[in-house]
Scaffold this motif. Structure first.
Motif, PDB file in Angstrom:
ATOM      1  N   VAL A   5     131.357 109.951  55.822  1.00 52.95           N
ATOM      2  CA  VAL A   5     130.554 110.965  56.514  1.00 52.95           C
ATOM      3  C   VAL A   5     129.776 111.815  55.509  1.00 52.95           C
ATOM      4  CG1 VAL A   5     130.642 112.920  58.110  1.00 52.95           C
ATOM      5  CG2 VAL A   5     132.191 110.983  58.438  1.00 52.95           C
ATOM      6  N   LEU A   6     130.354 112.078  54.350  1.00 53.53           N
ATOM      7  CA  LEU A   6     129.620 112.802  53.304  1.00 53.53           C
ATOM      8  C   LEU A   6     128.392 112.002  52.868  1.00 53.53           C
ATOM      9  CD1 LEU A   6     132.456 114.240  51.024  1.00 53.53           C
ATOM     10  CD2 LEU A   6     131.095 115.437  52.745  1.00 53.53           C
ATOM     11  N   GLN A   7     128.545 110.689  52.782  1.00 56.06           N
ATOM     12  CA  GLN A   7     127.399 109.838  52.444  1.00 56.06           C
ATOM     13  C   GLN A   7     126.325 109.926  53.527  1.00 56.06           C
ATOM     14  OE1 GLN A   7     129.666 106.207  51.991  1.00 56.06           O
ATOM     15  NE2 GLN A   7     129.568 106.326  49.749  1.00 56.06           N
ATOM     16  N   TYR A   8     126.755 109.967  54.786  1.00 63.46           N
ATOM     17  CA  TYR A   8     125.806 110.118  55.893  1.00 63.46           C
ATOM     18  C   TYR A   8     125.051 111.448  55.761  1.00 63.46           C
ATOM     19  CZ  TYR A   8     128.335 106.355  58.365  1.00 63.46           C
ATOM     20  OH  TYR A   8     128.905 105.165  58.736  1.00 63.46           O
ATOM     21  N   PHE A   9     125.807 112.509  55.483  1.00 66.81           N
ATOM     22  CA  PHE A   9     125.205 113.834  55.376  1.00 66.81           C
ATOM     23  C   PHE A   9     124.180 113.875  54.242  1.00 66.81           C
ATOM     24  CE2 PHE A   9     125.273 118.040  53.337  1.00 66.81           C
ATOM     25  CZ  PHE A   9     124.751 118.805  54.371  1.00 66.81           C
ATOM     26  N   LEU A  10     124.511 113.278  53.104  1.00 62.00           N
ATOM     27  CA  LEU A  10     123.578 113.271  51.967  1.00 62.00           C
ATOM     28  C   LEU A  10     122.324 112.458  52.279  1.00 62.00           C
ATOM     29  CD1 LEU A  10     125.949 112.960  48.869  1.00 62.00           C
ATOM     30  CD2 LEU A  10     124.674 114.964  49.644  1.00 62.00           C
ATOM     31  N   ALA A  11     122.475 111.412  53.064  1.00 56.86           N
ATOM     32  CA  ALA A  11     121.302 110.627  53.468  1.00 56.86           C
ATOM     33  C   ALA A  11     120.351 111.486  54.298  1.00 56.86           C
ATOM     34  CB  ALA A  11     121.739 109.394  54.254  1.00 56.86           C
ATOM     35  N   ILE A  12     120.892 112.291  55.197  1.00 58.96           N
ATOM     36  CA  ILE A  12     120.048 113.180  56.009  1.00 58.96           C
ATOM     37  C   ILE A  12     119.389 114.231  55.121  1.00 58.96           C
ATOM     38  CG2 ILE A  12     120.082 114.928  57.829  1.00 58.96           C
ATOM     39  CD1 ILE A  12     122.367 113.369  59.137  1.00 58.96           C
ATOM     40  N   ALA A  13     120.150 114.788  54.174  1.00 57.13           N
ATOM     41  CA  ALA A  13     119.587 115.783  53.256  1.00 57.13           C
ATOM     42  C   ALA A  13     118.468 115.182  52.415  1.00 57.13           C
ATOM     43  CB  ALA A  13     120.691 116.340  52.355  1.00 57.13           C
ATOM     44  N   ARG A  14     118.649 113.918  52.038  1.00 56.05           N
ATOM     45  CA  ARG A  14     117.638 113.242  51.223  1.00 56.05           C
ATOM     46  C   ARG A  14     116.383 112.932  52.034  1.00 56.05           C
ATOM     47  NH1 ARG A  14     120.586 109.342  49.983  1.00 56.05           N
ATOM     48  NH2 ARG A  14     119.862 107.850  51.541  1.00 56.05           N
ATOM     49  N   GLU A  15     116.559 112.429  53.228  1.00 59.00           N
ATOM     50  CA  GLU A  15     115.431 112.015  54.059  1.00 59.00           C
ATOM     51  C   GLU A  15     114.813 113.185  54.837  1.00 59.00           C
ATOM     52  OE1 GLU A  15     114.143 109.104  54.006  1.00 59.00           O
ATOM     53  OE2 GLU A  15     115.686 107.985  52.927  1.00 59.00           O
ATOM     54  N   GLN A  16     115.564 114.283  54.971  1.00 58.51           N
ATOM     55  CA  GLN A  16     115.143 115.447  55.762  1.00 58.51           C
ATOM     56  C   GLN A  16     114.829 115.036  57.205  1.00 58.51           C
ATOM     57  OE1 GLN A  16     111.870 117.155  53.481  1.00 58.51           O
ATOM     58  NE2 GLN A  16     113.296 118.477  52.390  1.00 58.51           N
ATOM     59  N   SER A  17     115.529 114.016  57.655  1.00 53.87           N
ATOM     60  CA  SER A  17     115.298 113.500  59.010  1.00 53.87           C
ATOM     61  C   SER A  17     116.502 112.669  59.428  1.00 53.87           C
ATOM     62  CB  SER A  17     114.032 112.641  59.044  1.00 53.87           C
ATOM     63  OG  SER A  17     113.972 111.867  60.215  1.00 53.87           O
ATOM     64  N   ILE A  18     117.023 112.945  60.610  1.00 52.18           N
ATOM     65  CA  ILE A  18     118.143 112.154  61.119  1.00 52.18           C
ATOM     66  C   ILE A  18     117.675 110.744  61.461  1.00 52.18           C
ATOM     67  CG2 ILE A  18     119.798 111.943  63.022  1.00 52.18           C
ATOM     68  CD1 ILE A  18     120.017 114.957  63.071  1.00 52.18           C
ATOM     69  N   ILE A  19     116.460 110.630  61.993  1.00 54.94           N
ATOM     70  CA  ILE A  19     115.933 109.313  62.375  1.00 54.94           C
ATOM     71  C   ILE A  19     115.775 108.421  61.148  1.00 54.94           C
ATOM     72  CG2 ILE A  19     113.932 108.096  63.318  1.00 54.94           C
ATOM     73  CD1 ILE A  19     113.527 110.438  65.211  1.00 54.94           C
ATOM     74  N   ARG A  20     115.128 108.942  60.108  1.00 60.10           N
ATOM     75  CA  ARG A  20     114.920 108.136  58.894  1.00 60.10           C
ATOM     76  C   ARG A  20     116.243 107.833  58.196  1.00 60.10           C
ATOM     77  NH1 ARG A  20     110.408 111.596  58.063  1.00 60.10           N
ATOM     78  NH2 ARG A  20     111.524 112.710  56.405  1.00 60.10           N
ATOM     79  N   ALA A  21     117.167 108.811  58.198  1.00 66.25           N
ATOM     80  CA  ALA A  21     118.470 108.579  57.584  1.00 66.25           C
ATOM     81  C   ALA A  21     119.226 107.485  58.324  1.00 66.25           C
ATOM     82  CB  ALA A  21     119.277 109.876  57.581  1.00 66.25           C
ATOM     83  N   ALA A  22     119.152 107.499  59.669  1.00 65.09           N
ATOM     84  CA  ALA A  22     119.818 106.467  60.469  1.00 65.09           C
ATOM     85  C   ALA A  22     119.262 105.090  60.137  1.00 65.09           C
ATOM     86  CB  ALA A  22     119.655 106.782  61.955  1.00 65.09           C
ATOM     87  N   GLU A  23     117.942 105.012  59.964  1.00 57.68           N
ATOM     88  CA  GLU A  23     117.320 103.735  59.615  1.00 57.68           C
ATOM     89  C   GLU A  23     117.800 103.248  58.247  1.00 57.68           C
ATOM     90  OE1 GLU A  23     113.192 104.610  59.858  1.00 57.68           O
ATOM     91  OE2 GLU A  23     113.093 104.433  62.051  1.00 57.68           O
ATOM     92  N   SER A  24     117.874 104.167  57.276  1.00 57.79           N
ATOM     93  CA  SER A  24     118.301 103.770  55.930  1.00 57.79           C
ATOM     94  C   SER A  24     119.765 103.356  55.891  1.00 57.79           C
ATOM     95  CB  SER A  24     118.051 104.915  54.941  1.00 57.79           C
ATOM     96  OG  SER A  24     118.923 106.003  55.185  1.00 57.79           O
ATOM     97  N   LEU A  25     120.557 103.924  56.805  1.00 58.06           N
ATOM     98  CA  LEU A  25     121.989 103.615  56.858  1.00 58.06           C
ATOM     99  C   LEU A  25     122.311 102.473  57.813  1.00 58.06           C
ATOM    100  CD1 LEU A  25     123.277 107.303  57.028  1.00 58.06           C
ATOM    101  CD2 LEU A  25     123.551 105.753  55.083  1.00 58.06           C
ATOM    102  N   HIS A  26     121.288 101.989  58.515  1.00 59.31           N
ATOM    103  CA  HIS A  26     121.450 100.925  59.515  1.00 59.31           C
ATOM    104  C   HIS A  26     122.414 101.364  60.624  1.00 59.31           C
ATOM    105  CE1 HIS A  26     119.238  98.353  56.779  1.00 59.31           C
ATOM    106  NE2 HIS A  26     120.108  98.626  55.822  1.00 59.31           N
ATOM    107  N   LEU A  27     122.217 102.614  61.060  1.00 60.47           N
ATOM    108  CA  LEU A  27     122.984 103.172  62.167  1.00 60.47           C
ATOM    109  C   LEU A  27     122.024 103.581  63.280  1.00 60.47           C
ATOM    110  CD1 LEU A  27     125.399 105.600  60.254  1.00 60.47           C
ATOM    111  CD2 LEU A  27     126.012 103.391  61.226  1.00 60.47           C
TER     112      LEU A  27
END
Length: 299
Positions: A5-27
């Motif tokens: 979940v920390l990795q998920y959170f950092l992906a959102i912080a990096r992308e500044q977008s839940i949609i883009r973070a979800a795409e990068s995480l394949h979720l």
């Protein structure tokens, strides 16, 4: 709190977008949103400010910024631990992490590092520069194996190997500056001059004691974390930088020169590590080789 979940959170912080973070995480977006909401509920704090319908950008709250910093440190430590455990066998290979301030004395460390790597080419080094507070913080958290520090060491907390070198304090200045004609620089020479001090010394320390005045009474034109940045300020005429000798090139082609302080001000240098620390095999071998090298080549 799970690492995933920390990795998920950092992906959102990096992308500044839940949609883009979800795409990068394949979720899927709902899955990711649910995971972050659960994390916020677990911590009892809002971590993200979600954008309006017209904006998909998310912003970290103050608590979110704190978690981002700590999550990065946690994941760095997890990665380091995984490498050490994976390589925990008779083969000497892996990573050594060293934090240090800027000093010419690091040459002794690099010579020992080269000797070890000649025997064990699978050993890799990661050298990070920072002030003493930064180095000690990361050493205490286990992110560094060793730290290079100057001056006295708290031997109740750390093991220390004193290095046979000292760093000499002085003034870095332009060759056309008024003080360049002097062979040595005394406290009174600097009282009215625009000074460029390290951020640590600006808060008070041995340098202000040597100057025999409070930092608030000095004409501080700038502060620095790394002396290279300070040298650029000196080149542009912003003032006189006070720091260690033999870090910045002041040879004939340089526009800068260095003058030592008088009375002499110098610092001893030590390599330290936490007491009772369990070393990885590369780190254990490194300190062994460094001890041998210092016996053979003192200074």
């Amino acid at each position: 709190m799970e690492i995933r979940v920390l990795q998920y959170f950092l992906a959102i912080a990096r992308e500044q977008s839940i949609i883009r973070a979800a795409e990068s995480l394949h979720l899927s977006q709902p899955t990711l949103s649910t995971q972050i909401k659960n994390l916020e509920e677990e911590l009892g704090k809002q971590l993200l400010i979600r954008g309006t319908k017209g904006s998909r950008k998310v912003i970290l709250t103050e608590e979110g910024m704190i978690l981002k910093k700590r999550a990065e440190e946690i994941l760095d430590l997890v990665k380091k631990t995984e490498k050490e455990v994976t390589l925990s066998n008779d083969i000497i290979m892996g990573d050594i992490y060293i934090g240090t301030g800027e000093t010419d004395g690091i040459r002794l460390i690099t010579r020992a590092a080269k000797r070890l790597q000649d025997t064990y080419p699978g050993v890799r080094y990661h050298i990070s520069s920072g002030n003493a507070a930064y180095v000690m913080e990361r050493l205490d958290k286990g992110l560094y194996d060793f730290g290079i520090v100057f001056g006295p060491v708290d031997l109740t907390k750390y093991n220390a190997l004193k290095m046979p070198v000292t760093d000499i304090w002085g003034v870095l200045m332009r060759k056309d500056s008024p003080l360049a004609s002097k062979e040595i620089i005394g406290p009174e020479d600097l009282w009215e001059k625009p000074l460029i001090l390290s951020q640590q010394e600006e808060l008070g320390g041995q340098l202000t004691q040597w100057l025999n005045c409070q930092a608030s009474d000095l004409n501080i034109s700038a502060t620095y974390n790394l002396i290279f940045n300070a040298s650029l300020l000196v080149e542009e005429g912003l003032g006189y930088a006070i720091g260690f000798d033999r870090i910045i090139n002041t040879t004939r082609k340089s526009t800068l020169c260095f003058r030592p302080l008088a009375p002499k001000l110098e610092n001893e240098m030590s390599i330290i590590w936490k007491k009772y620390q369990l070393f990885s095999k590369p780190a254990e071998k490194f300190i062994e080789v460094l001890r041998e090298y210092l016996v053979e080549e003192p200074g």
